[in-house]
Design an enzyme around this catalytic site. Sequence first.
Site, mmCIF file in Angstrom:
data_model
loop_
_atom_site.group_PDB
_atom_site.id
_atom_site.type_symbol
_atom_site.label_atom_id
_atom_site.label_comp_id
_atom_site.label_asym_id
_atom_site.label_seq_id
_atom_site.Cartn_x
_atom_site.Cartn_y
_atom_site.Cartn_z
ATOM 1 N N GLU A 1 1.007 -7.496 7.720
ATOM 2 C CA GLU A 1 1.225 -6.053 7.578
ATOM 3 C C GLU A 1 2.360 -5.770 6.583
ATOM 4 O O GLU A 1 2.806 -4.639 6.460
ATOM 5 C CB GLU A 1 1.568 -5.441 8.930
ATOM 6 C CG GLU A 1 0.453 -5.526 9.953
ATOM 7 C CD GLU A 1 -0.744 -4.639 9.603
ATOM 8 O OE1 GLU A 1 -1.865 -5.165 9.550
ATOM 9 O OE2 GLU A 1 -0.545 -3.447 9.344
ATOM 10 N N ARG B 1 -0.233 -8.348 -21.510
ATOM 11 C CA ARG B 1 -1.073 -7.992 -22.668
ATOM 12 C C ARG B 1 -0.331 -7.053 -23.622
ATOM 13 O O ARG B 1 -0.700 -6.936 -24.791
ATOM 14 C CB ARG B 1 -2.388 -7.358 -22.254
ATOM 15 C CG ARG B 1 -2.277 -5.978 -21.647
ATOM 16 C CD ARG B 1 -3.621 -5.462 -21.205
ATOM 17 N NE ARG B 1 -4.484 -5.133 -22.317
ATOM 18 C CZ ARG B 1 -4.443 -3.969 -22.983
ATOM 19 N NH1 ARG B 1 -3.549 -3.052 -22.648
ATOM 20 N NH2 ARG B 1 -5.277 -3.747 -23.970
ATOM 21 N N PRO C 1 0.834 -1.219 0.000
ATOM 22 C CA PRO C 1 0.000 0.000 0.000
ATOM 23 C C PRO C 1 0.864 1.262 0.000
ATOM 24 O O PRO C 1 0.429 2.320 -0.400
ATOM 25 C CB PRO C 1 -0.794 -0.108 1.307
ATOM 26 C CG PRO C 1 -0.622 -1.470 1.805
ATOM 27 C CD PRO C 1 0.631 -2.021 1.193
ATOM 28 N N ASP D 1 -5.390 1.939 -26.129
ATOM 29 C CA ASP D 1 -5.875 1.808 -24.747
ATOM 30 C C ASP D 1 -6.247 3.152 -24.159
ATOM 31 O O ASP D 1 -5.682 4.169 -24.539
ATOM 32 C CB ASP D 1 -4.719 1.284 -23.873
ATOM 33 C CG ASP D 1 -4.662 -0.222 -23.868
ATOM 34 O OD1 ASP D 1 -5.651 -0.856 -24.248
ATOM 35 O OD2 ASP D 1 -3.614 -0.734 -23.507
HETATM 36 C C1 LIG Z 1 -2.733 4.682 6.411
HETATM 37 C C2 LIG Z 1 -3.262 3.486 5.666
HETATM 38 C C3 LIG Z 1 -3.534 3.823 4.211
HETATM 39 N N1 LIG Z 1 -2.310 2.373 5.816
HETATM 40 C C4 LIG Z 1 -2.620 1.295 4.890
HETATM 41 C C5 LIG Z 1 -1.709 0.134 5.108
HETATM 42 N N2 LIG Z 1 -1.793 -0.289 6.506
HETATM 43 C C6 LIG Z 1 -0.936 -1.378 6.770
HETATM 44 C C7 LIG Z 1 -1.226 -2.544 5.906
HETATM 45 C C8 LIG Z 1 -2.491 -3.073 5.832
HETATM 46 C C9 LIG Z 1 -2.711 -4.224 5.059
HETATM 47 C C10 LIG Z 1 -1.663 -4.827 4.426
HETATM 48 C C11 LIG Z 1 -1.932 -6.093 3.718
HETATM 49 N N3 LIG Z 1 -0.884 -6.391 2.748
HETATM 50 C C12 LIG Z 1 0.159 -7.238 2.962
HETATM 51 C C13 LIG Z 1 0.939 -7.270 1.834
HETATM 52 C C14 LIG Z 1 0.336 -6.411 0.875
HETATM 53 C C15 LIG Z 1 0.669 -6.043 -0.420
HETATM 54 C C16 LIG Z 1 -0.106 -5.118 -1.076
HETATM 55 C C17 LIG Z 1 -1.230 -4.561 -0.450
HETATM 56 C C18 LIG Z 1 -2.018 -3.509 -1.109
HETATM 57 N N4 LIG Z 1 -3.069 -2.924 -0.502
HETATM 58 N N5 LIG Z 1 -3.551 -1.968 -1.320
HETATM 59 C C19 LIG Z 1 -2.828 -1.902 -2.442
HETATM 60 N N6 LIG Z 1 -3.036 -1.018 -3.469
HETATM 61 C C20 LIG Z 1 -1.843 -2.880 -2.343
HETATM 62 C C21 LIG Z 1 -0.907 -3.101 -3.404
HETATM 63 N N7 LIG Z 1 -0.229 -3.218 -4.326
HETATM 64 C C22 LIG Z 1 -1.582 -4.958 0.837
HETATM 65 C C23 LIG Z 1 -0.798 -5.871 1.491
HETATM 66 C C24 LIG Z 1 -0.402 -4.293 4.495
HETATM 67 C C25 LIG Z 1 -0.190 -3.109 5.236
HETATM 68 C C26 LIG Z 1 -1.427 0.789 7.427
HETATM 69 C C27 LIG Z 1 -2.345 1.947 7.199
#
Ligand SMILES: CC(C)N1CCN(Cc2ccc(Cn3ccc4ccc(-c5n[nH]c(N)c5C#N)cc43)cc2)CC1
Length: 243
Positions: A115, A158, A88, A173
């Site tokens: 996380e 793709r 994220p 696209d």
């Molecule tokens: C402030 C606030 C926006 N924060 C947010 C993130 N929070 C911590 C936190 C929470 C959940 C996860 C779950 N997780 C584990 C590995 C992983 C890889 C990708 C993603 C992912 N999520 N969204 C995307 N666009 C992604 C991509 N590409 C999520 C993942 C990972 C990390 C903390 C708060």
Amino acid sequence: MRIDVITIFPGYLAPLREALLGRAIGAGLVDLAVHDLRSWTRDVHQAVDDSPYGGGPGMVMRPQVWGEALDAVLALDERPARIVVPTPAGRPFTQATAQAWTGEERLVFACGRYEGIDQRVVDDARRRDLPVDEVSIGDYVLVGGEVAVLVMVEAVVRLLPGVLGNPASAQQDSFSDGLLEGPAYTRPEVWRGLAVPEVLRSGNHAKIARWRRDRALERTAQRRPDLLAALPEDALDDADRAF
Ligand SMILES: CC(C)N1CCN(Cc2ccc(Cn3ccc4ccc(-c5n[nH]c(N)c5C#N)cc43)cc2)CC1
């Protein structure tokens, strides 16, 4: 292109062997290998996570397991690889990213869960001069990296030569010219009282092209004014500006 994916949920990546991507693999345009991270655990519980230093919610994925997994997977093929870590907190993954990655001989995706992955895994790879991209597919929070990998692999594959039946599709696209694409129509000419715009049935290719460009500009202005603002100076001609 070779694509490796390391994950604790290999089954999540099964869709990559379906449809267009499956055909690309079958045609030898892409080699795909999915690896179970737990193969590199050494304890009876096959632990891949642990509590976070400094406290806080959730668990963090252990560096030892990831380090051994990445070393082993990288060693499977001599081609230079770009390591991709969905997170994220990553830089935005865009069409430009997908286009850039088509030039890579190999992509190795590290799917985190919990996380995320101990930061030292990325730091260690970078200090060994391995290219590593931490990327996000959008401003929302998923449960892990697998879904992001499905998105990114599809967006990249793709674009590879020979994958799409009609290469022009990739050129036309959304985003490829900086605009959203306008509405599309097919038969019947009238459906539930709704008619296809007459200009599309006129056979006048210049008028059709202008109409399509106007609808793309209109839709982009309505839905993604940020894309319009980001267009280079010379992207819009006088006819566009008159719209
Ligand atoms: C402030 C606030 C926006 N924060 C947010 C993130 N929070 C911590 C936190 C929470 C959940 C996860 C779950 N997780 C584990 C590995 C992983 C890889 C990708 C993603 C992912 N999520 N969204 C995307 N666009 C992604 C991509 N590409 C999520 C993942 C990972 C990390 C903390 C708060």
